[in-house]
Design a protein around this motif. Structure first.
Motif, PDB file in Angstrom:
ATOM      1  N   SER A  59      37.975 130.929  85.942  1.00  0.00           N
ATOM      2  CA  SER A  59      38.522 129.894  86.833  1.00  0.00           C
ATOM      3  C   SER A  59      39.941 129.485  86.449  1.00  0.00           C
ATOM      4  O   SER A  59      40.385 128.380  86.748  1.00  0.00           O
ATOM      5  CB  SER A  59      37.614 128.656  86.817  1.00  0.00           C
ATOM      6  N   ILE A  60      40.674 130.379  85.784  1.00  0.00           N
ATOM      7  CA  ILE A  60      42.051 130.083  85.375  1.00  0.00           C
ATOM      8  C   ILE A  60      43.018 130.877  86.240  1.00  0.00           C
ATOM      9  O   ILE A  60      42.865 132.083  86.414  1.00  0.00           O
ATOM     10  CB  ILE A  60      42.285 130.419  83.883  1.00  0.00           C
ATOM     11  N   SER A  61      44.026 130.174  86.768  1.00  0.00           N
ATOM     12  CA  SER A  61      45.104 130.823  87.519  1.00  0.00           C
ATOM     13  C   SER A  61      46.390 130.720  86.718  1.00  0.00           C
ATOM     14  O   SER A  61      46.624 129.718  86.027  1.00  0.00           O
ATOM     15  CB  SER A  61      45.303 130.140  88.877  1.00  0.00           C
ATOM     16  N   THR A  72      46.560 126.732  85.715  1.00  0.00           N
ATOM     17  CA  THR A  72      45.776 125.786  86.503  1.00  0.00           C
ATOM     18  C   THR A  72      44.345 126.280  86.600  1.00  0.00           C
ATOM     19  O   THR A  72      44.067 127.456  86.382  1.00  0.00           O
ATOM     20  CB  THR A  72      46.351 125.621  87.926  1.00  0.00           C
ATOM     21  N   GLY A  73      43.457 125.371  86.940  1.00  0.00           N
ATOM     22  CA  GLY A  73      42.059 125.732  87.085  1.00  0.00           C
ATOM     23  C   GLY A  73      41.200 124.911  86.151  1.00  0.00           C
ATOM     24  O   GLY A  73      41.579 123.803  85.740  1.00  0.00           O
ATOM     25  N   SER A  74      40.061 125.470  85.811  1.00  0.00           N
ATOM     26  CA  SER A  74      39.133 124.724  84.969  1.00  0.00           C
ATOM     27  C   SER A  74      38.480 125.627  83.929  1.00  0.00           C
ATOM     28  O   SER A  74      38.394 126.839  84.107  1.00  0.00           O
ATOM     29  CB  SER A  74      38.046 124.075  85.834  1.00  0.00           C
ATOM     30  N   VAL A  75      38.070 124.975  82.854  1.00  0.00           N
ATOM     31  CA  VAL A  75      37.341 125.634  81.765  1.00  0.00           C
ATOM     32  C   VAL A  75      36.170 124.725  81.394  1.00  0.00           C
ATOM     33  O   VAL A  75      36.191 123.525  81.684  1.00  0.00           O
ATOM     34  CB  VAL A  75      38.251 125.900  80.538  1.00  0.00           C
ATOM     35  N   LYS A 100      47.822 122.839  82.897  1.00  0.00           N
ATOM     36  CA  LYS A 100      47.207 121.899  83.828  1.00  0.00           C
ATOM     37  C   LYS A 100      45.713 122.185  84.003  1.00  0.00           C
ATOM     38  O   LYS A 100      45.128 121.865  85.032  1.00  0.00           O
ATOM     39  CB  LYS A 100      47.924 121.952  85.172  1.00  0.00           C
ATOM     40  N   LEU A 101      45.115 122.780  82.990  1.00  0.00           N
ATOM     41  CA  LEU A 101      43.681 123.082  83.043  1.00  0.00           C
ATOM     42  C   LEU A 101      42.880 121.791  82.897  1.00  0.00           C
ATOM     43  O   LEU A 101      43.321 120.853  82.213  1.00  0.00           O
ATOM     44  CB  LEU A 101      43.302 124.057  81.929  1.00  0.00           C
ATOM     45  N   SER A 102      41.725 121.775  83.503  1.00  0.00           N
ATOM     46  CA  SER A 102      40.833 120.630  83.363  1.00  0.00           C
ATOM     47  C   SER A 102      39.441 121.108  82.941  1.00  0.00           C
ATOM     48  O   SER A 102      39.118 122.276  83.076  1.00  0.00           O
ATOM     49  CB  SER A 102      40.736 119.862  84.689  1.00  0.00           C
TER      50      SER A 102
END
Length: 106
Positions: A59-61, A72-75, A100-102
């Motif tokens: 889920s990482i861009s 960006t994206g999520s982990v 900017k990962l969440s």
């Protein structure tokens, strides 16, 4: 005499309008080269992230522009945010990383 003046003005206007088209054509190839360079850097960063042990990259861009990388994206965990940032910073050509990962628990 009036028709000669009008003819001179018309040719002067044509000469001015042709200059911007030439400038645009001259700058277009460098933009294309920059885009290719940015895409290549983003691919290198994605590869580094994929090779990083314990990092879920599904889920990482990654976006790159002039050496600046944005993640960006999520982990699933907070520690993976830091791991992804460190992996991106380690890629040659990366000058900065905006992480900017969440965290989104899966």
């Amino acid at each position: 005499m009036t028709s000669i003046i009008a003819l001179t003005i018309a040719s002067s206007v044509c000469a001015q309008s042709s200059n911007p088209a030439t400038e645009t054509t001259a700058t277009a190839p460098s933009d294309k080269g920059s885009n290719q360079t940015n895409r290549a850097l983003a691919r290198k960063v994605r590869g580094a992230l994929a090779r990083t042990q314990g990092l879920n990259v599904s889920s990482i861009s990654v976006r790159a522009r002039g050496g600046a990388v944005v993640l960006t994206g999520s982990v699933p965990t907070r520690s993976q945010i830091d791991v992804a940032g460190d992996a991106a910073k380690s890629v040659p050509g990366v000058t900065s990383v905006s992480n900017k990962l969440s965290v989104v628990q899966q």
